[in-house]
Design a protein around this motif. Structure first.
Motif, PDB file in Angstrom:
ATOM      1  N   ARG A  43      -7.240  11.783  -2.189  1.00 17.24           N
ATOM      2  CA  ARG A  43      -6.929  12.751  -1.278  1.00 17.24           C
ATOM      3  C   ARG A  43      -8.021  12.778  -0.380  1.00 17.24           C
ATOM      4  N   ILE A  44      -7.634  12.479   1.143  1.00 20.32           N
ATOM      5  CA  ILE A  44      -8.857  12.458   1.775  1.00 20.32           C
ATOM      6  C   ILE A  44      -8.459  13.202   3.308  1.00 20.32           C
ATOM      7  N   LEU A  45      -9.306  14.214   3.624  1.00 17.96           N
ATOM      8  CA  LEU A  45      -9.128  15.042   4.541  1.00 17.96           C
ATOM      9  C   LEU A  45      -9.436  14.376   5.795  1.00 17.96           C
ATOM     10  N   VAL A  46      -8.215  14.153   6.899  1.00 18.90           N
ATOM     11  CA  VAL A  46      -8.602  13.232   7.944  1.00 18.90           C
ATOM     12  C   VAL A  46      -8.696  14.067   9.461  1.00 18.90           C
ATOM     13  N   ASP A  47      -9.172  15.346   9.417  1.00 22.77           N
ATOM     14  CA  ASP A  47      -9.354  16.006  10.523  1.00 22.77           C
ATOM     15  C   ASP A  47     -10.738  16.000  10.873  1.00 22.77           C
ATOM     16  N   ARG A  48     -11.117  16.282  12.195  1.00 21.86           N
ATOM     17  CA  ARG A  48     -12.367  16.173  12.450  1.00 21.86           C
ATOM     18  C   ARG A  48     -12.834  17.724  12.315  1.00 21.86           C
ATOM     19  N   LEU A  49     -11.985  18.793  12.320  1.00 21.61           N
ATOM     20  CA  LEU A  49     -12.669  20.032  11.859  1.00 21.61           C
ATOM     21  C   LEU A  49     -12.359  20.574  10.785  1.00 21.61           C
TER      22      LEU A  49
ATOM     23  N   MET B  85       0.918  -1.322  -0.098  1.00 17.29           N
ATOM     24  CA  MET B  85       0.088  -0.012  -0.014  1.00 17.29           C
ATOM     25  C   MET B  85       1.028   1.219   0.179  1.00 17.29           C
ATOM     26  N   ASP B  86       0.429   2.359  -0.795  1.00 15.83           N
ATOM     27  CA  ASP B  86       0.981   3.635  -0.858  1.00 15.83           C
ATOM     28  C   ASP B  86       0.161   4.536  -0.246  1.00 15.83           C
TER      29      ASP B  86
ATOM     30  N   ASP C  84      -9.554   0.304   1.805  1.00 13.36           N
ATOM     31  CA  ASP C  84      -9.876  -0.119   0.374  1.00 13.36           C
ATOM     32  C   ASP C  84      -9.304   1.116  -0.413  1.00 13.36           C
ATOM     33  N   TYR C  85      -9.250   2.347  -0.118  1.00 17.02           N
ATOM     34  CA  TYR C  85      -8.840   3.265  -1.144  1.00 17.02           C
ATOM     35  C   TYR C  85      -7.253   3.090  -1.250  1.00 17.02           C
ATOM     36  N   ALA C  86      -6.786   2.754  -0.224  1.00 21.25           N
ATOM     37  CA  ALA C  86      -5.116   2.430  -0.093  1.00 21.25           C
ATOM     38  C   ALA C  86      -4.709   1.130  -1.072  1.00 21.25           C
ATOM     39  N   ARG C  87      -5.573   0.153  -1.051  1.00 25.26           N
ATOM     40  CA  ARG C  87      -5.353  -1.069  -2.046  1.00 25.26           C
ATOM     41  C   ARG C  87      -5.960  -0.627  -3.493  1.00 25.26           C
ATOM     42  N   ALA C  88      -6.452   0.570  -3.388  1.00 30.42           N
ATOM     43  CA  ALA C  88      -6.747   0.627  -5.102  1.00 30.42           C
ATOM     44  C   ALA C  88      -5.642   1.617  -5.425  1.00 30.42           C
ATOM     45  N   GLY C  89      -5.025   2.216  -4.824  1.00 29.11           N
ATOM     46  CA  GLY C  89      -3.754   3.150  -5.683  1.00 29.11           C
ATOM     47  C   GLY C  89      -3.025   4.007  -4.273  1.00 29.11           C
TER      48      GLY C  89
END
Length: 115
Positions: A19-25, A1-2, A83-88
């Motif tokens: 690209r996924i924002l992982v902040d709560r705010l 995984m990348d 799932d996202y990481a396994r896709a690319g």
């Protein structure tokens, strides 16, 4: 995984992949239009109580990592990111100023350990 992490204020690049924002705010000073290709998964971020307790204080870093990993162990959103990481390539976006002591780095390491 990348899986990479990147400050949300840095410019997007084609090599970022998903690209996924992982902040709560939502990050200060940014509009949703400024992040048109980023998804927001705030439920993966540390709980409000843990986030407030940590307060980005390096003295709390070791314990914060342990507590956040405990939260991740029961968070169903981990499967979505895997799932996202396994896709690319997956880029986790965060707003914290410290590139080393932030929850995105803990999340990145946690996900990579799930391979």
């Amino acid at each position: 995984m990348d899986i990479q992490i990147k400050r949300v204020y840095a410019s997007a690049a084609p090599e970022d992949g998903i690209r996924i924002l992982v902040d709560r705010l939502w990050p200060r000073g940014l509009t949703r239009q400024q992040l048109p290709h980023a998804r927001w998964l705030k439920e993966i971020a540390p709980s409000p109580a843990l986030r407030k307790w940590f307060g980005h204080d390096p003295a709390n870093w070791i314990v914060f990592q342990q507590r956040y990993r405990q939260e991740l162990a029961t968070n169903p959103n981990v499967a979505i990111l895997l799932d996202y990481a396994r896709a690319g390539r997956l880029t986790l976006l965060y707003a914290a100023r410290d590139p080393d002591c932030n929850h995105a780095r803990v999340l990145q390491n946690y996900l990579l350990a799930q391979q």
